[in-house]
Write a protein that holds these residues in place. Structure first.
Motif, PDB file in Angstrom:
ATOM      1  N   VAL A 197       0.846  -1.192   0.000  1.00 36.02           N
ATOM      2  CA  VAL A 197       0.000   0.000   0.000  1.00 36.02           C
ATOM      3  C   VAL A 197       0.881   1.241   0.000  1.00 36.02           C
ATOM      4  CG1 VAL A 197      -1.911  -1.124   1.206  1.00 36.02           C
ATOM      5  CG2 VAL A 197      -0.158   0.085   2.528  1.00 36.02           C
ATOM      6  N   LEU A 198       0.326   2.326  -0.509  1.00 33.36           N
ATOM      7  CA  LEU A 198       0.923   3.647  -0.375  1.00 33.36           C
ATOM      8  C   LEU A 198       0.034   4.450   0.569  1.00 33.36           C
ATOM      9  CD1 LEU A 198       1.860   4.471  -4.097  1.00 33.36           C
ATOM     10  CD2 LEU A 198       3.228   3.311  -2.354  1.00 33.36           C
ATOM     11  N   GLY A 230       4.989  13.856   2.062  1.00 32.63           N
ATOM     12  CA  GLY A 230       5.560  12.577   1.684  1.00 32.63           C
ATOM     13  C   GLY A 230       4.518  11.479   1.523  1.00 32.63           C
ATOM     14  N   VAL A 231       4.900  10.451   0.774  1.00 31.65           N
ATOM     15  CA  VAL A 231       4.054   9.271   0.577  1.00 31.65           C
ATOM     16  C   VAL A 231       4.882   8.047   0.954  1.00 31.65           C
ATOM     17  CG1 VAL A 231       2.768   7.874  -1.071  1.00 31.65           C
ATOM     18  CG2 VAL A 231       2.751  10.370  -1.278  1.00 31.65           C
ATOM     19  N   GLU A 232       4.366   7.247   1.876  1.00 35.34           N
ATOM     20  CA  GLU A 232       5.073   6.070   2.356  1.00 35.34           C
ATOM     21  C   GLU A 232       4.547   4.799   1.683  1.00 35.34           C
ATOM     22  OE1 GLU A 232       4.431   6.080   6.557  1.00 35.34           O
ATOM     23  OE2 GLU A 232       6.093   7.472   6.937  1.00 35.34           O
ATOM     24  N   MET A 252       8.213   6.412  -0.342  1.00 34.56           N
ATOM     25  CA  MET A 252       8.103   6.303  -1.799  1.00 34.56           C
ATOM     26  C   MET A 252       8.391   7.643  -2.455  1.00 34.56           C
ATOM     27  SD  MET A 252       7.522   4.512  -4.513  1.00 34.56           S
ATOM     28  CE  MET A 252       6.744   2.997  -3.961  1.00 34.56           C
ATOM     29  N   PHE A 253       7.683   8.690  -2.017  1.00 35.83           N
ATOM     30  CA  PHE A 253       7.910  10.051  -2.507  1.00 35.83           C
ATOM     31  C   PHE A 253       8.313  10.918  -1.319  1.00 35.83           C
ATOM     32  CE2 PHE A 253       4.911   8.454  -5.711  1.00 35.83           C
ATOM     33  CZ  PHE A 253       5.582   8.778  -6.874  1.00 35.83           C
ATOM     34  N   ILE A 263      14.306   2.299  -4.211  1.00 35.72           N
ATOM     35  CA  ILE A 263      13.347   3.280  -4.727  1.00 35.72           C
ATOM     36  C   ILE A 263      14.085   4.256  -5.624  1.00 35.72           C
ATOM     37  CG2 ILE A 263      11.655   5.059  -4.173  1.00 35.72           C
ATOM     38  CD1 ILE A 263      10.796   2.389  -3.168  1.00 35.72           C
ATOM     39  N   THR A 264      13.576   4.449  -6.823  1.00 33.75           N
ATOM     40  CA  THR A 264      14.116   5.470  -7.720  1.00 33.75           C
ATOM     41  C   THR A 264      12.948   6.245  -8.302  1.00 33.75           C
ATOM     42  OG1 THR A 264      14.115   3.897  -9.567  1.00 33.75           O
ATOM     43  CG2 THR A 264      16.165   4.142  -8.327  1.00 33.75           C
ATOM     44  N   GLY A 265      13.203   7.492  -8.697  1.00 31.48           N
ATOM     45  CA  GLY A 265      12.123   8.296  -9.255  1.00 31.48           C
ATOM     46  C   GLY A 265      12.581   9.656  -9.696  1.00 31.48           C
TER      47      GLY A 265
END
Length: 202
Positions: free
Chosen positions: A124-125, A154-156, A170-171, A194-196
């Motif tokens: 989940v996010l 932020g987003v976990e 995540m973000f 994690i990459t983005g």
């Protein structure tokens, strides 16, 4: 000569109506393909130029209609109506283009690669009071989901791998109205990478 002048004003009004419409469409399609930032700026300039051309087109349309009457012809209601419609159509087209771009850039794309020997479950996010679910991801599988996050911040992520819970960021920071792309990779030894594209993503 009068008929020639009328045709000139008619053609000028047509150019004023079609130029921003066709240019805007070309810019939008090019941006969809490349997502280049300069094309967004070009779109803004096209809207500004379109406003100027709209006013110029109305002027040409008025001259065209007046010259037709002075030449003894009936007022060209049909031709003027078509040209006016083309000129006015630029406004809903511009609004639709802007709203479409705003929607597209607000979408975040998250791709998960599972290179481990175990199924990924309960992924989940989370952002504040909202939770976004992924389906189970089998070994060797790749899953892409699209999200429109509501809040800034932020987003976990949280997931379970072989009975072990893993969490992280995540973000690093999502700006309201802006999305981003991120990839979550579960390596063969069970580590998370994690990459983005957004700043703050690790």
């Amino acid at each position: 000569m009068a008929l020639f002048d009328m045709n000139i004003w008619y053609k000028l009004a047509l150019v004023c109506g079609l130029t921003p419409l066709m240019t805007g469409g070309l810019i939008f399609v090019s941006w969809l393909v490349s997502r280049a930032d300069w094309l967004m700026q070009a779109g803004i300039y096209n809207i500004q130029v379109g406003l100027v051309l709209f006013i110029a087109g109305l002027g040409c349309l008025m001259v065209y209609g007046l010259q037709a009457r002075k030449s003894g012809h009936c007022y060209p209601i049909k031709q003027v109506g078509i040209l006016l419609g083309i000129l006015l159509f630029n406004f809903p087209a511009a609004i639709l283009g802007v709203l479409s771009v705003m929607y597209i850039v607000s979408v975040s794309v998250v791709t998960v690669f599972n290179h481990s020997a175990f199924e990924v479950t309960d992924l989940v996010l989370k952002e504040r009071d909202r939770t976004y679910h992924f389906p189970p991801i089998a070994p060797g599988e790749e899953v892409t989901e699209y999200f429109r996050f509501k809040y800034e911040g932020g987003v976990e992520y949280k997931l379970s791998l072989n009975g072990v819970a893993k969490t992280g960021l995540m973000f690093g920071y999502i700006t309201h109205g802006m999305g981003g792309n991120a990839m979550l990779t579960i390596t063969s030894n069970g580590n998370i990478e994690i990459t983005g594209e957004l700043g703050g993503i690790k």
